[in-house]
Motif scaffolding. Structure first.
Motif, short mmCIF file in Angstrom:
data_model
loop_
_atom_site.label_atom_id
_atom_site.label_comp_id
_atom_site.label_asym_id
_atom_site.label_seq_id
_atom_site.Cartn_x
_atom_site.Cartn_y
_atom_site.Cartn_z
N LYS A 168 76.24 -18.97 5.69
CA LYS A 168 76.02 -17.74 4.93
C LYS A 168 75.89 -16.40 5.96
O LYS A 168 76.07 -15.29 5.19
CB LYS A 168 74.40 -17.60 5.00
N ILE A 169 76.58 -16.76 6.87
CA ILE A 169 76.31 -15.27 7.71
C ILE A 169 77.84 -15.09 7.65
O ILE A 169 77.60 -14.13 9.81
CB ILE A 169 75.80 -14.72 8.62
N GLY A 170 78.90 -16.08 7.69
CA GLY A 170 80.37 -15.87 7.60
C GLY A 170 80.79 -16.74 9.15
O GLY A 170 82.05 -16.10 8.94
N LEU A 171 79.66 -17.64 8.94
CA LEU A 171 81.13 -18.07 10.62
C LEU A 171 81.34 -19.74 9.72
O LEU A 171 81.15 -20.12 8.63
CB LEU A 171 79.67 -18.79 12.15
N ALA A 172 82.83 -20.04 10.45
CA ALA A 172 83.15 -21.29 9.66
C ALA A 172 82.47 -22.43 9.81
O ALA A 172 82.44 -23.53 9.48
CB ALA A 172 84.36 -21.64 10.10
N LYS A 173 81.77 -22.40 11.30
CA LYS A 173 81.28 -23.48 11.34
C LYS A 173 80.01 -23.08 12.51
O LYS A 173 79.64 -22.18 12.56
CB LYS A 173 82.12 -25.09 11.99
N ASN A 174 79.37 -24.52 11.90
CA ASN A 174 77.84 -24.50 12.60
C ASN A 174 78.26 -24.99 14.72
O ASN A 174 79.03 -25.85 15.04
CB ASN A 174 77.13 -25.34 13.17
N PRO A 175 77.62 -23.23 15.46
CA PRO A 175 78.50 -23.30 16.93
C PRO A 175 77.52 -23.90 17.44
O PRO A 175 77.41 -24.32 18.86
CB PRO A 175 78.18 -22.33 17.15
N VAL A 176 76.43 -24.57 17.21
CA VAL A 176 75.04 -25.12 18.44
C VAL A 176 75.14 -26.71 18.55
O VAL A 176 75.88 -27.54 17.61
CB VAL A 176 74.04 -25.56 17.95
N LYS A 177 75.67 -27.00 19.68
CA LYS A 177 76.23 -28.34 20.05
C LYS A 177 75.02 -29.07 21.19
O LYS A 177 74.90 -30.46 20.94
CB LYS A 177 76.80 -27.55 21.74
N GLY A 178 73.76 -28.93 21.14
CA GLY A 178 72.97 -29.35 20.99
C GLY A 178 71.83 -28.83 20.98
O GLY A 178 71.13 -27.92 20.87
N ALA A 179 70.46 -29.15 20.72
CA ALA A 179 68.97 -29.16 20.96
C ALA A 179 67.98 -29.53 22.09
O ALA A 179 68.17 -30.96 21.68
CB ALA A 179 68.42 -28.44 19.60
N ILE A 180 66.99 -28.59 22.26
CA ILE A 180 65.87 -28.73 22.70
C ILE A 180 64.75 -28.73 22.36
O ILE A 180 64.31 -27.22 22.11
CB ILE A 180 65.99 -28.70 24.92
N LEU A 181 64.25 -29.56 22.01
CA LEU A 181 62.28 -29.53 21.12
C LEU A 181 61.40 -29.68 22.33
O LEU A 181 61.56 -30.77 22.62
CB LEU A 181 62.71 -30.58 20.04
N ASP A 182 60.34 -29.02 22.13
CA ASP A 182 59.61 -28.87 23.28
C ASP A 182 58.93 -28.75 22.12
O ASP A 182 57.70 -27.87 21.76
CB ASP A 182 59.68 -27.25 24.02
N ASP A 183 57.55 -29.85 22.12
CA ASP A 183 56.37 -29.63 20.98
C ASP A 183 56.76 -29.39 19.42
O ASP A 183 56.21 -28.12 19.69
CB ASP A 183 54.83 -29.16 22.05
N PRO A 184 57.70 -29.03 18.47
CA PRO A 184 58.09 -28.79 18.04
C PRO A 184 57.37 -28.56 16.67
O PRO A 184 56.89 -29.57 16.77
CB PRO A 184 59.39 -29.01 17.31
N GLY A 185 57.04 -27.98 15.84
CA GLY A 185 56.00 -27.66 14.71
C GLY A 185 57.15 -27.43 14.24
O GLY A 185 58.45 -26.48 14.08
N GLY A 186 56.82 -27.94 12.54
CA GLY A 186 57.53 -27.67 11.64
C GLY A 186 58.31 -28.57 11.00
O GLY A 186 59.76 -28.26 10.05
#
Length: 297
Positions: A168-186
């Motif tokens: 939606k913001i003009g990038l051809a692919k998702n650049p995120v290589k990984g995620a660290i979720l610390d007591d995540p909400g939602g």
């Protein structure tokens, strides 16, 4: 993260002591990193005529450059989708930089001024900025990881799993290589807001609105895939019941899909302690994070 409106409940002497300890702690580690403050992450063409600090980020870089570029960790603060500020997390940025990563600590717009879809877009814009500019600060644009606590953890999970945030913001692919979720909400607001199990749950209709299709679209639970980037998921043993439940369900979904992840319950920790532990270097989250992002020993 504890919102500003609750600070009055903390004894003044204790609050002063915490601020003093954290200030001294940050001073002690500052020599090993370089902080660049208040960078706008919006493209110039979209910057509002009356910009606020909600579209700013700080970069924390190790003073010693790596010719190949260092891994990047973009941190998203919590605060119930209606409070919080990047300036509270300078010590976290310095800790990451001292250990060999380039840290990006961001602000994003908050409720009631905007709803969660706009917050997610802000976070995606910050990641887009990193792909274009982080090399100037010693980071590797091909190794961008997202991290967040509480509401910020949910937004980080969304960035890792919903590719449309970037198309939606003009990038051809998702650049995120990984995620660290610390007591995540939602993680699953669709299920949460349908049930309304806890007193005061109607407050979340302010950031999430009243359209169930938006609740679902803003829930990482419904975007995760077998090939989603690897995730480290942490939950406190004594966190809020809603977070304990949703993280268990999220873990089960990841297991069913065969998605790459680890799920860790940290003994004795409540929700706030899950983020304040990051002010100190030697904890399990940093140890696992450094392996995930590929910091050189």
């Amino acid at each position: 993260m504890l919102s500003f409106r609750l600070l009055w409940q903390i004894p003044a002497a204790l609050l002063l002591g915490v601020i003093l300890v954290l200030s001294l702690n940050e001073f002690a580690v500052a020599s090993g990193s370089r902080r660049t403050k208040d960078i706008s992450y919006l493209p110039p063409a979209t910057t509002p005529s009356d910009p606020t600090d909600r579209h700013l980020l700080d970069v924390f870089s190790p003073r010693k450059r790596d010719p190949g570029g260092r891994p990047v960790v973009l941190f998203i603060h919590g605060g119930n989708w209606n409070s919080g500020n990047k300036n509270l997390y300078a010590i976290l940025g310095r800790r990451l930089a001292r250990q060999g990563a380039v840290a990006v600590i961001i602000n994003y717009r908050l409720s009631p001024n905007v709803e969660v879809p706009a917050m997610a877009e802000d976070c995606a814009q910050a990641v887009r900025w990193a792909t274009q500019h982080i090399a100037e600060y010693g980071g590797d644009p091909d190794r961008i990881f997202v991290m967040g606590h509480s509401a910020g953890g949910g937004l980080a999970a969304l960035l890792a799993t919903d590719d449309q945030l970037f198309t939606k913001i003009g990038l051809a692919k998702n650049p995120v290589k990984g995620a660290i979720l610390d007591d995540p909400g939602g993680l699953d607001m669709f299920d949460y807001l349908k049930k309304m199990e806890y007193p005061g749950d109607d407050q979340y209709l302010v950031p999430f609105g009243k359209d169930p299709s938006i609740w679902r679209d803003m829930s990482p639970m419904y975007h995760v895939r077998a090939d989603s980037p690897p995730m480290l998921v942490y939950v406190g043993e004594h966190t809020y019941p809603s977070i304990a439940s949703s993280t268990r369900t999220f873990n089960q979904r990841l297991l069913e899909l065969g998605a790459r992840h680890t799920f860790t319950v940290i003994p004795g920790k409540k929700h706030i302690a899950m983020v304040t532990q990051l002010f100190w270097q030697h904890n399990i989250i940093y140890r696992d994070l450094l392996k995930l992002v590929g910091v050189k020993p």
